[in-house]
Design a protein around this motif. Sequence first.
Motif, PDB file in Angstrom:
ATOM      1  N   VAL A 329       0.589  -1.276  -0.216  1.00  0.00           N
ATOM      2  CA  VAL A 329      -0.320  -0.133   0.235  1.00  0.00           C
ATOM      3  C   VAL A 329       0.589   1.233  -0.246  1.00  0.00           C
ATOM      4  O   VAL A 329       1.197   2.125  -0.751  1.00  0.00           O
ATOM      5  CB  VAL A 329      -1.535  -0.121   1.361  1.00  0.00           C
ATOM      6  CG1 VAL A 329      -1.666   0.535   1.106  1.00  0.00           C
ATOM      7  CG2 VAL A 329      -1.523  -1.211   0.866  1.00  0.00           C
ATOM      8  N   GLU A 330       2.089   1.670   1.034  1.00  0.00           N
ATOM      9  CA  GLU A 330       2.951   1.947   1.053  1.00  0.00           C
ATOM     10  C   GLU A 330       3.473   2.672  -0.658  1.00  0.00           C
ATOM     11  O   GLU A 330       3.673   3.865  -1.322  1.00  0.00           O
ATOM     12  CB  GLU A 330       4.263   2.526   1.834  1.00  0.00           C
ATOM     13  CG  GLU A 330       3.167   2.233   3.479  1.00  0.00           C
ATOM     14  CD  GLU A 330       4.311   2.609   4.662  1.00  0.00           C
ATOM     15  OE1 GLU A 330       4.549   2.655   5.475  1.00  0.00           O
ATOM     16  OE2 GLU A 330       5.420   2.040   3.917  1.00  0.00           O
ATOM     17  N   GLY A 331       3.787   1.695  -0.972  1.00  0.00           N
ATOM     18  CA  GLY A 331       5.041   1.953  -2.428  1.00  0.00           C
ATOM     19  C   GLY A 331       3.338   2.558  -3.959  1.00  0.00           C
ATOM     20  O   GLY A 331       4.173   2.982  -4.441  1.00  0.00           O
ATOM     21  N   ALA A 332       2.380   2.036  -3.784  1.00  0.00           N
ATOM     22  CA  ALA A 332       1.278   2.337  -4.315  1.00  0.00           C
ATOM     23  C   ALA A 332       1.023   3.998  -3.875  1.00  0.00           C
ATOM     24  O   ALA A 332       0.984   4.261  -5.011  1.00  0.00           O
ATOM     25  CB  ALA A 332      -0.039   1.345  -4.075  1.00  0.00           C
ATOM     26  N   TYR A 333       1.053   4.502  -2.751  1.00  0.00           N
ATOM     27  CA  TYR A 333       1.041   5.742  -2.377  1.00  0.00           C
ATOM     28  C   TYR A 333       1.852   6.191  -2.897  1.00  0.00           C
ATOM     29  O   TYR A 333       1.940   7.459  -3.747  1.00  0.00           O
ATOM     30  CB  TYR A 333       1.032   5.383  -1.023  1.00  0.00           C
ATOM     31  CG  TYR A 333       0.696   6.852  -0.581  1.00  0.00           C
ATOM     32  CD1 TYR A 333      -0.946   7.958  -0.164  1.00  0.00           C
ATOM     33  CD2 TYR A 333       1.430   7.971  -0.339  1.00  0.00           C
ATOM     34  CE1 TYR A 333      -1.174   8.390   0.230  1.00  0.00           C
ATOM     35  CE2 TYR A 333       0.886   9.750  -0.115  1.00  0.00           C
ATOM     36  CZ  TYR A 333      -0.781   9.571   0.037  1.00  0.00           C
ATOM     37  OH  TYR A 333      -0.624  11.002   1.240  1.00  0.00           O
ATOM     38  N   ALA A 334       3.538   6.066  -2.522  1.00  0.00           N
ATOM     39  CA  ALA A 334       4.607   6.491  -3.039  1.00  0.00           C
ATOM     40  C   ALA A 334       4.211   6.831  -4.943  1.00  0.00           C
ATOM     41  O   ALA A 334       5.177   7.961  -5.505  1.00  0.00           O
ATOM     42  CB  ALA A 334       6.042   6.605  -2.269  1.00  0.00           C
ATOM     43  N   ASN A 360      -4.373 -13.662   1.017  1.00  0.00           N
ATOM     44  CA  ASN A 360      -3.487 -13.175   1.846  1.00  0.00           C
ATOM     45  C   ASN A 360      -2.460 -12.478   0.554  1.00  0.00           C
ATOM     46  O   ASN A 360      -1.316 -12.490   1.138  1.00  0.00           O
ATOM     47  CB  ASN A 360      -3.351 -13.627   2.670  1.00  0.00           C
ATOM     48  CG  ASN A 360      -4.524 -14.060   4.255  1.00  0.00           C
ATOM     49  OD1 ASN A 360      -5.153 -13.524   4.070  1.00  0.00           O
ATOM     50  ND2 ASN A 360      -4.801 -15.031   4.620  1.00  0.00           N
ATOM     51  N   ILE A 361      -2.920 -12.614  -0.652  1.00  0.00           N
ATOM     52  CA  ILE A 361      -1.532 -11.880  -1.710  1.00  0.00           C
ATOM     53  C   ILE A 361      -1.942 -10.447  -0.986  1.00  0.00           C
ATOM     54  O   ILE A 361      -2.782  -9.698  -1.620  1.00  0.00           O
ATOM     55  CB  ILE A 361      -2.235 -12.537  -2.696  1.00  0.00           C
ATOM     56  CG1 ILE A 361      -1.972 -14.094  -2.934  1.00  0.00           C
ATOM     57  CG2 ILE A 361      -1.251 -11.782  -4.039  1.00  0.00           C
ATOM     58  CD1 ILE A 361      -2.546 -14.629  -4.103  1.00  0.00           C
ATOM     59  N   PRO A 362      -0.276  -9.399  -1.109  1.00  0.00           N
ATOM     60  CA  PRO A 362      -0.895  -8.023  -1.325  1.00  0.00           C
ATOM     61  C   PRO A 362      -1.124  -8.125  -2.342  1.00  0.00           C
ATOM     62  O   PRO A 362      -1.031  -8.726  -3.598  1.00  0.00           O
ATOM     63  CB  PRO A 362       1.027  -7.507  -1.280  1.00  0.00           C
ATOM     64  CG  PRO A 362       1.568  -8.602   0.151  1.00  0.00           C
ATOM     65  CD  PRO A 362       0.375 -10.156  -0.808  1.00  0.00           C
ATOM     66  N   ALA A 363      -2.192  -6.692  -2.063  1.00  0.00           N
ATOM     67  CA  ALA A 363      -2.691  -5.978  -3.470  1.00  0.00           C
ATOM     68  C   ALA A 363      -2.977  -5.148  -3.611  1.00  0.00           C
ATOM     69  O   ALA A 363      -3.501  -4.660  -2.574  1.00  0.00           O
ATOM     70  CB  ALA A 363      -3.922  -7.296  -3.694  1.00  0.00           C
ATOM     71  N   VAL A 364      -3.213  -4.332  -4.930  1.00  0.00           N
ATOM     72  CA  VAL A 364      -3.413  -3.057  -4.965  1.00  0.00           C
ATOM     73  C   VAL A 364      -4.740  -2.733  -6.596  1.00  0.00           C
ATOM     74  O   VAL A 364      -4.238  -3.540  -6.900  1.00  0.00           O
ATOM     75  CB  VAL A 364      -3.032  -1.739  -4.708  1.00  0.00           C
ATOM     76  CG1 VAL A 364      -2.065  -1.706  -3.196  1.00  0.00           C
ATOM     77  CG2 VAL A 364      -1.966  -2.019  -5.499  1.00  0.00           C
ATOM     78  N   CYS A 365      -5.722  -1.634  -5.850  1.00  0.00           N
ATOM     79  CA  CYS A 365      -6.193  -1.654  -7.445  1.00  0.00           C
ATOM     80  C   CYS A 365      -5.751   0.292  -8.494  1.00  0.00           C
ATOM     81  O   CYS A 365      -6.320   0.828  -7.299  1.00  0.00           O
ATOM     82  CB  CYS A 365      -7.271  -1.817  -7.797  1.00  0.00           C
ATOM     83  SG  CYS A 365      -7.798  -1.227  -9.332  1.00  0.00           S
ATOM     84  N   LEU A 366      -5.084   0.362  -9.111  1.00  0.00           N
ATOM     85  CA  LEU A 366      -4.917   1.239  -9.378  1.00  0.00           C
ATOM     86  C   LEU A 366      -5.447   2.060 -10.121  1.00  0.00           C
ATOM     87  O   LEU A 366      -5.857   0.939 -11.124  1.00  0.00           O
ATOM     88  CB  LEU A 366      -3.297   1.680  -9.904  1.00  0.00           C
ATOM     89  CG  LEU A 366      -2.042   1.319  -9.280  1.00  0.00           C
ATOM     90  CD1 LEU A 366      -0.637   1.669  -9.892  1.00  0.00           C
ATOM     91  CD2 LEU A 366      -1.894   1.846  -8.311  1.00  0.00           C
ATOM     92  N   GLY A 367      -5.580   3.103 -10.314  1.00  0.00           N
ATOM     93  CA  GLY A 367      -6.599   4.359 -11.122  1.00  0.00           C
ATOM     94  C   GLY A 367      -5.700   4.371 -13.195  1.00  0.00           C
ATOM     95  O   GLY A 367      -4.646   4.111 -12.922  1.00  0.00           O
ATOM     96  N   ILE A 368      -6.562   3.622 -13.990  1.00  0.00           N
ATOM     97  CA  ILE A 368      -5.913   4.146 -15.661  1.00  0.00           C
ATOM     98  C   ILE A 368      -5.502   5.297 -15.504  1.00  0.00           C
ATOM     99  O   ILE A 368      -4.805   5.312 -16.734  1.00  0.00           O
ATOM    100  CB  ILE A 368      -7.349   3.231 -16.060  1.00  0.00           C
ATOM    101  CG1 ILE A 368      -8.772   3.466 -16.072  1.00  0.00           C
ATOM    102  CG2 ILE A 368      -7.066   1.641 -16.281  1.00  0.00           C
ATOM    103  CD1 ILE A 368      -9.364   3.912 -16.757  1.00  0.00           C
ATOM    104  N   GLY A 369      -5.797   6.720 -15.052  1.00  0.00           N
ATOM    105  CA  GLY A 369      -6.022   8.035 -15.353  1.00  0.00           C
ATOM    106  C   GLY A 369      -7.275   8.494 -16.247  1.00  0.00           C
ATOM    107  O   GLY A 369      -8.106   7.878 -16.392  1.00  0.00           O
ATOM    108  N   GLY A 370      -6.625   9.759 -16.863  1.00  0.00           N
ATOM    109  CA  GLY A 370      -8.118  10.447 -17.356  1.00  0.00           C
ATOM    110  C   GLY A 370      -8.908  10.570 -15.740  1.00  0.00           C
ATOM    111  O   GLY A 370      -8.517  11.402 -14.108  1.00  0.00           O
TER     112      GLY A 370
END
Length: 413
Positions: A329-334, A360-370
């Motif tokens: 989560v910190e990685g996505a934020y940074a 229990n796999i570390p996971a995030v969903c990022l936006g695609i832009g726009g």
Amino acid sequence: MNYEVSPKVRQTLDKLLALDSVKKAMAFAEQDAEQTLENQIELCKIEAPTFHEEKKAARYAEMYQELGLKDVRIDGHGNVVGVRPGAGGGKKVLMEGHMDTVFPLGTNPQPRREGTRVYAPGIVDDTRGMVVPLSVVRSLNAAGIQTKGDLVFVGTVEEEGIGSFGGMLHWLENNQVDASVSVDGGGFEGVVYEATGHMTCEATFHGIGGHAHGAFGQVANPLNAAARAVAKIADFQVPSDPKTSFCVSNFHAGNDAGIHAIVPEATIKFNFRSDSQQVLDELYQRILTALQEACDEETARWGKDTITFTHKRYCNVPAGTQDIHSPMVEGAYAAIQATGCDPYFLQGGSTNCNMAIGKNIPAVCLGIGGVDSGAHTLNEFFETVDAHKGVQEALLLALLLAGVEGETESILD
């Protein structure tokens, strides 16, 4: 929200951003914007409602091959898989976007450009999520970056509707990864790190049926039982935190030809969601109790025959969360901050991340832009201004997780 990432994550990101190869990859991602948009428009034209993704999958697999990914294949469930091998000994990272859309066959999307926007059903959700990883691969290739861990790219099927994230579930049940990044949803800044669980169910009430007048008082009415159940569910009180919801969305019984008949069957369909698995499970049991009580009350009302019900679950998606200060989560934020955007955390989320978080796999969903794009409507559009930032964010997060050979280690513990 006052949020600070750990020194480990910050230092690793700073080291990455200082590398000439990463600078080159970031610059290429911006230059690649038009090629990425062309891929997006091409794939959008290939209709792919849930359970009918075959044609889009075939073309997507060709795109993987054109990029030089290894072991490109369409698996037994219909997912498209390709691997960019690492040097070895690193963390294996999944990056995926789903191939299906909510639009039925015959919609015939024909993307059109108007100013800085491209309009078409499905142009964003999740066609953009399919092409962001393509640009990530091109950027890595152009910069000659060798990751330490493998990067596994997957185009998943059955994300939408009653597909119930089936493609992602199947892939995770048959493969192992150390981290999962989904690309889905509008915007540059949002981070989904929680999973809103949901169930979609059908209940059918059964009786004898008969003439509306002649059988009156002689048989119980399944439609009445269904109505009793809906009324009971409508009176439920659910918590606002964790956010929980319920909705009876369909009610079917009888037909116009039998308008003077007591129906032998009546069916309701309902969906309920919660950010807590415990609350979700408790709500499911409350609903089952309400269905049985409705049968019992309608049966007792007439005292002649017994109303019963059967039910099925179309969707059963787990709820869950992870530490907001986990390395993932910190990685996505940074990574989002590094592109000049202002990250924020979304409460809950209903994405393919659910299946990874549930395992229990570390996971995030990022936006695609726009920007907010009117997804799931015929007026869906993609805003192209600064769209490359979505690629850059995914690129940086992939490098944070997989590591760069000879330069950085994975931020994962």
